[in-house]
Write a protein that holds these residues in place. Structure first.
Motif, PDB file in Angstrom:
ATOM      1  N   HIS A 254      -9.579  -7.052  -1.262  1.00 54.26           N
ATOM      2  CA  HIS A 254      -9.746  -5.625  -1.123  1.00 54.26           C
ATOM      3  C   HIS A 254      -9.730  -4.954  -2.547  1.00 54.26           C
ATOM      4  O   HIS A 254      -9.327  -6.063  -3.423  1.00 54.26           O
ATOM      5  CB  HIS A 254      -8.289  -5.677  -0.173  1.00 54.26           C
ATOM      6  CG  HIS A 254      -7.938  -5.806   1.117  1.00 54.26           C
ATOM      7  ND1 HIS A 254      -8.568  -5.508   2.185  1.00 54.26           N
ATOM      8  CD2 HIS A 254      -7.580  -7.070   2.045  1.00 54.26           C
ATOM      9  CE1 HIS A 254      -8.486  -5.898   3.273  1.00 54.26           C
ATOM     10  NE2 HIS A 254      -7.463  -6.858   2.740  1.00 54.26           N
TER      11      HIS A 254
ATOM     12  N   VAL B 215       0.644  -0.877  -0.236  1.00 46.87           N
ATOM     13  CA  VAL B 215      -0.423  -0.281   0.140  1.00 46.87           C
ATOM     14  C   VAL B 215       1.393   1.355   0.036  1.00 46.87           C
ATOM     15  O   VAL B 215       0.614   1.833  -0.631  1.00 46.87           O
ATOM     16  CB  VAL B 215      -0.830   0.109   1.490  1.00 46.87           C
ATOM     17  CG1 VAL B 215      -1.561   1.412   1.132  1.00 46.87           C
ATOM     18  CG2 VAL B 215      -1.797  -1.346   1.001  1.00 46.87           C
TER      19      VAL B 215
ATOM     20  N   LEU C  11      -6.600  -2.246  -4.277  1.00 39.31           N
ATOM     21  CA  LEU C  11      -5.841  -1.306  -4.454  1.00 39.31           C
ATOM     22  C   LEU C  11      -6.147  -0.824  -4.912  1.00 39.31           C
ATOM     23  O   LEU C  11      -5.582  -1.239  -6.357  1.00 39.31           O
ATOM     24  CB  LEU C  11      -4.245  -2.161  -3.843  1.00 39.31           C
ATOM     25  CG  LEU C  11      -4.400  -2.863  -2.098  1.00 39.31           C
ATOM     26  CD1 LEU C  11      -2.840  -3.462  -2.486  1.00 39.31           C
ATOM     27  CD2 LEU C  11      -4.866  -2.163  -1.464  1.00 39.31           C
TER      28      LEU C  11
ATOM     29  N   TRP D  90      -0.474   3.447  -3.529  1.00 37.31           N
ATOM     30  CA  TRP D  90      -1.702   2.065  -4.125  1.00 37.31           C
ATOM     31  C   TRP D  90      -2.955   2.764  -2.361  1.00 37.31           C
ATOM     32  O   TRP D  90      -2.997   3.388  -1.080  1.00 37.31           O
ATOM     33  CB  TRP D  90      -1.369   1.026  -3.480  1.00 37.31           C
ATOM     34  CG  TRP D  90      -1.026  -0.079  -4.863  1.00 37.31           C
ATOM     35  CD1 TRP D  90       0.295   0.229  -4.405  1.00 37.31           C
ATOM     36  CD2 TRP D  90      -1.225   0.271  -5.825  1.00 37.31           C
ATOM     37  NE1 TRP D  90       1.151  -1.061  -5.319  1.00 37.31           N
ATOM     38  CE2 TRP D  90      -0.366  -0.948  -6.667  1.00 37.31           C
ATOM     39  CE3 TRP D  90      -2.381  -0.503  -6.625  1.00 37.31           C
ATOM     40  CZ2 TRP D  90      -0.229  -1.336  -7.860  1.00 37.31           C
ATOM     41  CZ3 TRP D  90      -2.723  -1.055  -7.930  1.00 37.31           C
ATOM     42  CH2 TRP D  90      -0.772  -1.271  -8.745  1.00 37.31           C
ATOM     43  N   THR D  91      -3.860   2.681  -3.267  1.00 37.40           N
ATOM     44  CA  THR D  91      -5.343   3.074  -2.575  1.00 37.40           C
ATOM     45  C   THR D  91      -5.998   2.191  -2.069  1.00 37.40           C
ATOM     46  O   THR D  91      -6.762   1.703  -2.620  1.00 37.40           O
ATOM     47  CB  THR D  91      -6.162   4.395  -2.781  1.00 37.40           C
ATOM     48  OG1 THR D  91      -5.247   5.422  -2.580  1.00 37.40           O
ATOM     49  CG2 THR D  91      -7.574   4.738  -2.222  1.00 37.40           C
ATOM     50  N   ASP D  92      -5.945   1.924  -0.182  1.00 35.39           N
ATOM     51  CA  ASP D  92      -6.738   0.803  -0.101  1.00 35.39           C
ATOM     52  C   ASP D  92      -8.772   1.654  -0.286  1.00 35.39           C
ATOM     53  O   ASP D  92      -9.217   1.492  -0.265  1.00 35.39           O
ATOM     54  CB  ASP D  92      -6.970   0.529   1.594  1.00 35.39           C
ATOM     55  CG  ASP D  92      -7.808  -0.489   2.562  1.00 35.39           C
ATOM     56  OD1 ASP D  92      -8.538  -0.600   1.418  1.00 35.39           O
ATOM     57  OD2 ASP D  92      -6.914  -0.835   3.031  1.00 35.39           O
TER      58      ASP D  92
END
Length: 267
Positions: free
Chosen positions: A228, A190, A230, A194-196
């Motif tokens: 999830h 992350v 990402l 990256w964006t959760d």
């Protein structure tokens, strides 16, 4: 080759089906009710030639998949869009024969569908394999991020990133889904940029995507968030909505996971 117009608003989902043929009726019902544009499936538990391609075509979805007898298996489905497979192997280990990764180009985006190893019992060879798989994913994620193009890594990561993502976290401290080194490996990816997606949309809310079949976990809402999305920066700015179709977990003969989805606006 049929040419489809580019979609500007898309619904993208991930769903660990826990057996694509045994849960086919559930999958088809959910697809009909929710009509996502792209779907990533994990844990097909079907060899390559037993994937239900015709049933999904009849439902309006083309597919690519990487099957494996009895275990694992991943697939990407698309509605009214062409799927161009990039790879069905996570680079970094030529001896790894487990079907856990598939990557494709759809509507100008790279979609990477993954089923990360469980890692239990910990400690031992299964946890070692999981951590090595995470290292390979980290390297691949960095490569994809460097492309400066829209990329989504999605699927069953088999990790609860924070205590908010697990019912009674004190009971999971030694589990391979929650051990410090596993969470550290997730956060290392992350932190590349990256964006959760789900946690970004719901920063303080208890959200689960998995409930065990035992001890009435679903009825008690004793769940885990292990599925999830990402998003690369090129997608993260387009994120508009997301959630979990929790009710699907309550259907008959259903998976122990619920579908998770996001909506993005590419305009």
């Amino acid at each position: 080759m049929k040419i489809f117009p580019a979609l500007l608003h898309m619904k993208i989902a991930t769903y660990n089906v826990n057996g694509v043929n045994g849960r086919l009726a559930v999958l088809l019902k959910w697809l009909e009710e929710t009509a996502p544009d792209i779907v990533c499936l994990q844990e097909l538990k079907a060899p390559q030639d037993k994937f239900p391609e015709k049933a999904l075509l009849d439902a309006g979805y083309t597919a690519i998949w990487h099957g494996q007898k009895q275990w694992n298996g991943v697939a990407i489905l698309a509605r009214n869009m062409e799927i161009e497979e990039i790879t069905h192997v996570l680079p970094g280990d030529e001896d790894d024969i487990q079907s856990r990764y598939i990557e494709a180009l759809i509507n100008g985006m790279v979609i990477a569908c993954l089923y990360l190893p469980n890692g239990n019992p910990a400690t031992g060879p299964k946890l070692d394999y999981k951590l090595q798989w995470f290292k390979r994913l980290n390297k691949r994620a960095a490569t994809l991020l460097s492309l400066k193009t829209p990329v989504i890594l999605l699927g069953d990561f088999n990790v609860m990133p924070t205590e908010l993502d697990v019912y009674k976290p004190e009971k999971w401290v030694d589990d391979a889904l929650f051990r410090p080194e596993v969470r550290k490996a997730f956060h290392a990816i992350v932190s590349q940029g990256w964006t959760d997606a789900i946690r970004t949309l719901y920063p303080d809310k208890k959200i689960y995507t998995f409930w065990d079949y035992f001890r009435k976990a679903y009825e008690r809402d004793a769940g885990l968030r292990i599925d999830h999305f990402l998003l690369s920066p090129e997608v993260a700015t387009k994120l508009r909505a997301g959630g979990v179709d929790r009710y699907v977990r309550g259907w008959e003969k259903t998976s122990d996971h619920a579908p998770v989805w996001i909506e993005i606006d590419l305009k």
